[in-house]
Design a protein around this motif. Structure first.
Motif, PDB file in Angstrom:
ATOM      1  N   SER A  59       0.828  -1.208   0.000  1.00  0.00           N
ATOM      2  CA  SER A  59       0.000   0.000   0.000  1.00  0.00           C
ATOM      3  C   SER A  59       0.864   1.260   0.000  1.00  0.00           C
ATOM      4  O   SER A  59       0.541   2.240  -0.672  1.00  0.00           O
ATOM      5  N   SER A  61       3.975   1.540  -1.216  1.00  0.00           N
ATOM      6  CA  SER A  61       4.588   1.682  -2.539  1.00  0.00           C
ATOM      7  C   SER A  61       3.568   2.183  -3.547  1.00  0.00           C
ATOM      8  O   SER A  61       3.879   3.023  -4.396  1.00  0.00           O
ATOM      9  N   ALA A  62       2.343   1.663  -3.444  1.00  0.00           N
ATOM     10  CA  ALA A  62       1.302   2.101  -4.375  1.00  0.00           C
ATOM     11  C   ALA A  62       1.027   3.587  -4.188  1.00  0.00           C
ATOM     12  O   ALA A  62       0.851   4.324  -5.166  1.00  0.00           O
ATOM     13  N   CYS A  66       1.456   6.449  -6.904  1.00  0.00           N
ATOM     14  CA  CYS A  66       0.363   7.371  -7.226  1.00  0.00           C
ATOM     15  C   CYS A  66       0.880   8.803  -7.236  1.00  0.00           C
ATOM     16  O   CYS A  66       0.523   9.601  -8.100  1.00  0.00           O
ATOM     17  N   ILE A 137       1.806  -4.537  -6.148  1.00  0.00           N
ATOM     18  CA  ILE A 137       1.898  -3.074  -6.067  1.00  0.00           C
ATOM     19  C   ILE A 137       1.226  -2.448  -7.298  1.00  0.00           C
ATOM     20  O   ILE A 137       0.486  -1.460  -7.189  1.00  0.00           O
ATOM     21  N   ILE A 138       1.456  -3.043  -8.464  1.00  0.00           N
ATOM     22  CA  ILE A 138       0.848  -2.508  -9.679  1.00  0.00           C
ATOM     23  C   ILE A 138      -0.672  -2.637  -9.613  1.00  0.00           C
ATOM     24  O   ILE A 138      -1.407  -1.702  -9.956  1.00  0.00           O
ATOM     25  N   ALA A 140      -2.509  -2.695  -6.945  1.00  0.00           N
ATOM     26  CA  ALA A 140      -3.014  -1.729  -5.962  1.00  0.00           C
ATOM     27  C   ALA A 140      -2.963  -0.311  -6.540  1.00  0.00           C
ATOM     28  O   ALA A 140      -3.877   0.492  -6.331  1.00  0.00           O
ATOM     29  N   THR A 141      -1.896  -0.016  -7.280  1.00  0.00           N
ATOM     30  CA  THR A 141      -1.776   1.314  -7.878  1.00  0.00           C
ATOM     31  C   THR A 141      -2.887   1.530  -8.900  1.00  0.00           C
ATOM     32  O   THR A 141      -3.475   2.611  -8.974  1.00  0.00           O
ATOM     33  N   TRP A 198      -3.878   5.542  -0.532  1.00  0.00           N
ATOM     34  CA  TRP A 198      -3.259   4.539   0.343  1.00  0.00           C
ATOM     35  C   TRP A 198      -4.318   3.625   0.934  1.00  0.00           C
ATOM     36  O   TRP A 198      -4.167   2.409   0.963  1.00  0.00           O
ATOM     37  N   ALA A 201      -5.618   1.298  -1.665  1.00  0.00           N
ATOM     38  CA  ALA A 201      -4.610   0.270  -1.954  1.00  0.00           C
ATOM     39  C   ALA A 201      -4.586  -0.773  -0.838  1.00  0.00           C
ATOM     40  O   ALA A 201      -4.468  -1.964  -1.088  1.00  0.00           O
ATOM     41  N   GLU A 204      -7.405  -3.229  -1.227  1.00  0.00           N
ATOM     42  CA  GLU A 204      -7.534  -3.864  -2.535  1.00  0.00           C
ATOM     43  C   GLU A 204      -7.501  -5.396  -2.421  1.00  0.00           C
ATOM     44  O   GLU A 204      -6.671  -5.962  -1.748  1.00  0.00           O
ATOM     45  N   THR A 208      -5.709  -7.725  -7.009  1.00  0.00           N
ATOM     46  CA  THR A 208      -4.505  -8.364  -6.483  1.00  0.00           C
ATOM     47  C   THR A 208      -4.562  -9.875  -6.647  1.00  0.00           C
ATOM     48  O   THR A 208      -3.631 -10.488  -7.179  1.00  0.00           O
TER      49      THR A 208
END
Lengths: 262, 214, 245
Positions: A59, A61-62, A66, A137-138, A140-141, A198, A201, A204, A208
Motif C-alpha cells: 500500500s 509503494s502504491a 500514485c 503493487i501494480i 493496488a496502484t 493509500w 490500496a 484492494e 490483487t
C-alpha cells in the motif's frame, strides 16, 4: 438571529435513515461478532503479521507510485487541452467503477507473461510481474490511482492558473512552476489524495488476487489473508477485518478533520 | 527597450487589432474595462499569444503567431498584477528570492538581494512573514519587490493600485514611479495613476490610439 | 429453466436474492461441479419438464455458511467429505449423504509447456511458476496430501482461492504448471503430464457427496437425485472426467 424552525419531511428522513442503516449495520454486525478478548493474539499471529508486512509494503509503494505518476497526470488533465479529453478522463476514472477482478484480469492480459506488454518485459528484461510483490503493487496502484488523480485534479482546477502565471513571469520554467508553485499550492489535496489512495490500496482485493495471486510473504495482503482465513479461521478473519476497519475509519476521520471541507 | 506589437487577437466578443509601439520610458495604457488593456499586457508578458502578427521586445521577435513564441519565463519582462499573486506557502523573502533562484542564483546570494529589494519597498522587517500575515498594501509591496529584484528590462503593471486601500496607495504609487526598469508599461483605468507617463496608449471604441506626450 | 447463482463471499446478498418459488428445486453445489450440473440439469429437465432447477454454485465454505444461515435449499453437493461433515453438523441434513463421484488431481500445463514440465518433481523447481490451490480449498488439501505421499514438498508461487482461477491462469500461460482437478483440465482442454509419478496422483481422490436438505424432501428433489445416481447421471459425470464410486 436564530434559524427558523424547519419541518423535516418524513419522505426524505425515512429513506435517508434507511440508507444510513444499510451503511452502518454491517459494521455493527462485524464489531458484534469480533473476537475482542483474543484480538491482540490473533493480530500478532505470525501469518497475520506477515500479511501486515506485505500490506504495508504494497500500500505504501502504491501510494508513492500514485504520487510520482498521478501528480503529473492530474496536472495534464487540469492544465492541458488534450485531444479526446473526455475519453482520457473516462480512462482515468474507470478503475473506480470497474470490478477489481476485471481490472486484475485486464492487467494480466496487458502485463502478464503472455500479455500485450508483459511478453516483451518477459523476453527482453526477464521481468515477470504476476505473482510477485511488484505485481501486487501494480494492481493496488491501478485501483488507487483514480482516487489520487481526481482529488488533485479538482484542487488544481480550483486553484486556477494565477500563481502559475506569476511564476512564469518571474522566470520559472513550466517544470519549476509545477514543482515550486503548483504542487505546494495544492499540498493539502495532495495529502488527501495520498491518504485516499493509500487506504484504497490497503483494501484492494480483487485485482490483487487475479493479477498477483496469493502467496504468504509475497502477495498475500491483509484483505487476501482475511478471505483465506474466512475459510479456515473465521475469528482471525474477523480480527483482521476489525483492524482494516479501524484503519479505514482513521483515514476518513483524519481527512474530515484536516483536509476535506467540513 | 522598445516594444512593438502589430497583430490581432480575438477576445470573447470582438477582435482586438493592435498596432502599438512602446518606447523606453513610462507608457500608460488607459481605457474602459474590457477594452483589452490587460490583454495587451499579457501579450507582452507571454501569457497570451497573437493569432496574427508579430511582437518584438527590443530587437527580439518573441511572437509571430506561428513558429516563434518565446515563453513568459524567457522574456525580459516582469509583471505586477492587480492581485498580488504571491506564493502563499512562501515567506515574503522567499517570494522575492523566487525569480533569482529560478535563474540559478544560490540561496544565500538570492536571500541577500531579496533583502535589499524588500528594504527598497519598506518591507524588510516583514521578510519572515507569509502573505496571509500581511495587509493588502504590504502584499503588493512584496509583489513589487519580487518583480524588481531580477532587474527586468520591461516592467509590466496591471492595475497595480486597483485593490489597494487609499491609505497605502500613494506610497505604492511612489514606489512604482521610482521603479528602475528602463521600460515601464502601466495599465490603469484611473487617469490619476498615469499622470506623468511619457506616452499614452488609449483603448476606446474598439480602436487603439497612441499619443506621445509633449 | 436453469437459474445459476454465482456466489463469492457475498453470501448475504445471494441468500437474500436467491429465494425462488416453492416449486423449484434449489441445489447448493461446489464450484467444481458447475459444468457437470448444467448438463445434468438439462438432462433432468428434458426427462421431467415440470422440474425447475435452481443452481447455487459457491465455494465449499460459502455453501456451509449459507446452509447455517438457513437459506432455502433442497439438495447439497460438496466437493469433499469434510465439507459434508460440517453440513451434517449444521443439523439440516437428515438422510445419510451419498458419494456420487470422485475427482483427482493432474499436473496441468500452460499451452506449449513453456516450463518444459515432464514430471511431478518439476513442480518443486523454483525457477518455474507453479500454482496450487490454497490449503483451505479442497483441491489444495488434496495437492499437499498427494505431494507428501510422493515425498515432495510443493512450494507454489501462488495459492489460488479456487481451482477454476488456478486453471484459468494456467490456460492463459501465466503459470507454467499447476495441480488442478482432472475435470477442470478436461473442461479447459489443458495438456497434462502423464508419467508413472503423476499417475500416482490418482490414488488421492476427493469424494463428492450429495445430501437432501430438510425434514421432508420433495418428490422433485428426489427425482433429481435419482437421475444423478442412475445411468444418465453417471454417464454425464464420467464424460466430464469424474471418477465413479
Amino acid at each position: 438571529m436564530s434559524k427558523a424552525p424547519v419541518r423535516h419531511p418524513a419522505a426524505l428522513v425515512a429513506p435517508a435513515g434507511l440508507a444510513l442503516l444499510l451503511l452502518a449495520l454491517p459494521i455493527v454486525g462485524l464489531l458484534q461478532r469480533a473476537p475482542w478478548s483474543s484480538l491482540i493474539d490473533r493480530l500478532t499471529d505470525e501469518t497475520v503479521l506477515e500479511a501486515v508486512r506485505v500490506s504495508a509494503v504494497v500500500s505504501s509503494s502504491a501510494a508513492i507510485l500514485c504520487l510520482i505518476l498521478g501528480l503529473p497526470l492530474a496536472w495534464l488533465l487540469a492544465r492541458v487541452d488534450l485531444p479526446g479529453q473526455r475519453i482520457v478522463r473516462a480512462v482515468v476514472m474507470l478503475p473506480m467503477v470497474l470490478p477489481p477482478v476485471v481490472g486484475g484480469t485486464a492487467l494480466l492480459f496487458a502485463l502478464g507473461r503472455r500479455g500485450l506488454v508483459g511478453q516483451w518485459l518477459d523476453r527482453w528484461f526477464d521481468v515477470t510481474l504476476p505473482f510477485t510483490t511488484a505485481g501486487a503493487i501494480i494492481a493496488a496502484t491501478f485501483v488507487a490511482l483514480p482516487f489520487f488523480v481526481t482529488t488533485v485534479e479538482g484542487a488544481l482546477r480550483q486553484n486556477g492558473t494565477d500563481l502559475e502565471e506569476a511564476a512564469a513571469t518571474a522566470g520559472a520554467t513550466p517544470l519549476a512552476t509545477f514543482i515550486h508553485v503548483t504542487v505546494p499550492a495544492a499540498r493539502e489535496s495532495v495529502g488527501a489524495g495520498l491518504a485516499l489512495a493509500w487506504a484504497r490500496a490497503l483494501g484492494e482485493f480483487g485485482a490483487t488476487i487475479t493479477f498477483a495471486g496469493n502467496l504468504g510473504g509475497r502477495t498475500r495482503t491483509l484483505p487476501l489473508q482475511t478471505f483465506v482465513a474466512l475459510e479456515s479461521d473465521p475469528a482471525s478473519a474477523l480480527a483482521i477485518s476489525v483492524l482494516l476497519l479501524s484503519i479505514s475509519l482513521g483515514v476518513l476521520v483524519a481527512l474530515r478533520g484536516s483536509w476535506l471541507p467540513r | 527597450m522598445t516594444i512593438r506589437i502589430d497583430g490581432t487577437v480575438s477576445r470573447d466578443s470582438f477582435t482586438l487589432d493592435l498596432d502599438v509601439d512602446i518606447d523606453v520610458g513610462r507608457t500608460a495604457v488607459i481605457g474602459p474595462n474590457g477594452a483589452g488593456k490587460t490583454t495587451l499586457l499579457r501579450l507582452i508578458a507571454g501569457l497570451e499569444a497573437l493569432e496574427r502578427g508579430t511582437i518584438h521586445i527590443g530587437h527580439r521577435l518573441v511572437d509571430d503567431a506561428g513558429s516563434v513564441f518565446v515563453a513568459a519565463h524567457e522574456r525580459s519582462t516582469a509583471v505586477v498584477f492587480q492581485d498580488h499573486r504571491l506564493f502563499p506557502q512562501l515567506r515574503a523573502i522567499d517570494n522575492v528570492s523566487f525569480p533569482l533562484r529560478r535563474q540559478g542564483i544560490d540561496r544565500a546570494t538570492a536571500a541577500d538581494r531579496a533583502t535589499v529589494a524588500l528594504q527598497e519597498v519598506g518591507m524588510d522587517e516583514f521578510a519572515a512573514r507569509r502573505p496571509s500575515q500581511l495587509s493588502g498594501g504590504q502584499r503588493q509591496r512584496v509583489a513589487i519587490a519580487r518583480a524588481l529584484v531580477a532587474e527586468p528590462e520591461v516592467l509590466l503593471l496591471d492595475e497595480p493600485l486597483a485593490s489597494i486601500d487609499d491609505e497605502s496607495r500613494s506610497g505604492i504609487r511612489h514606489l512604482l514611479m521610482a521603479a528602475p526598469s528602463p521600460t515601464v508599461v502601466w495599465v490603469s483605468h484611473d487617469p490619476a495613476d498615469t499622470l506623468d507617463a511619457e506616452s499614452l496608449v488609449s483603448f476606446a471604441d474598439d480602436r487603439v490610439r497612441q499619443t506621445p506626450r509633449p | 429453466m436453469i437459474k445459476t447463482g454465482l456466489i463469492g463471499a457475498a453470501v448475504l446478498v445471494a441468500s437474500a436474492c436467491g429465494s425462488a418459488d416453492s416449486s423449484s428445486v434449489i441445489v447448493l453445489a461446489a464450484s467444481s461441479t458447475s459444468d457437470v450440473l448444467d448438463e445434468i440439469s438439462q438432462a433432468a429437465e428434458t426427462t421431467n419438464p415440470s422440474l425447475d432447477l435452481e443452481l447455487v454454485i459457491a465455494g465449499s465454505p460459502s455453501l456451509i455458511a449459507q446452509l447455517e444461515s438457513g437459506v432455502d435449499a433442497d439438495v447439497l453437493i460438496t466437493a469433499d467429505e469434510a465439507t459434508m461433515d460440517r453440513a451434517v453438523a449444521s443439523g439440516r441434513v437428515n438422510e445419510a449423504p451419498v458419494v456420487i463421484a470422485t475427482n483427482s488431481l493432474v499436473v496441468a500445463l500452460a499451452p506449449g509447456n513453456p516450463g518444459d514440465v515432464t514430471d511431478l518433481v518439476d513442480l518443486t523447481d523454483p525457477t518455474l511458476l507453479i500454482g496450487a490451490c490454497a490449503v483451505d480449498v479442497p483441491c489444495g488439501a488434496l495437492a499437499i496430501a498427494a505431494m507428501d505421499a510422493a515425498g515432495l514438498s510443493l512450494e507454489p508461487d501462488t495459492e489460488e482461492l479456487s481451482v477454476r482461477a488456478l486453471a484459468s491462469k494456467i490456460q492463459l500461460g501465466e503459470i507454467d504448471a499447476g495441480l488442478i482437478y482432472r475435470t477442470d483440465a478436461a473442461a479447459l482442454e489443458l495438456e497434462t503430464v502423464n508419467t508413472p509419478s503423476t499417475q500416482r496422483l490418482d490414488e488421492h481422490t476427493n469424494r463428492y457427496f450429495l445430501a437432501l436438505i430438510g425434514e421432508s424432501p420433495t418428490s422433485q428433489a428426489r427425482s433429481l437425485v435419482d437421475l444423478i445416481l442412475t445411468a444418465t447421471g453417471r454417464r454425464i459425470l464420467s464424460d466430464d472426467g469424474f471418477g465413479l464410486p
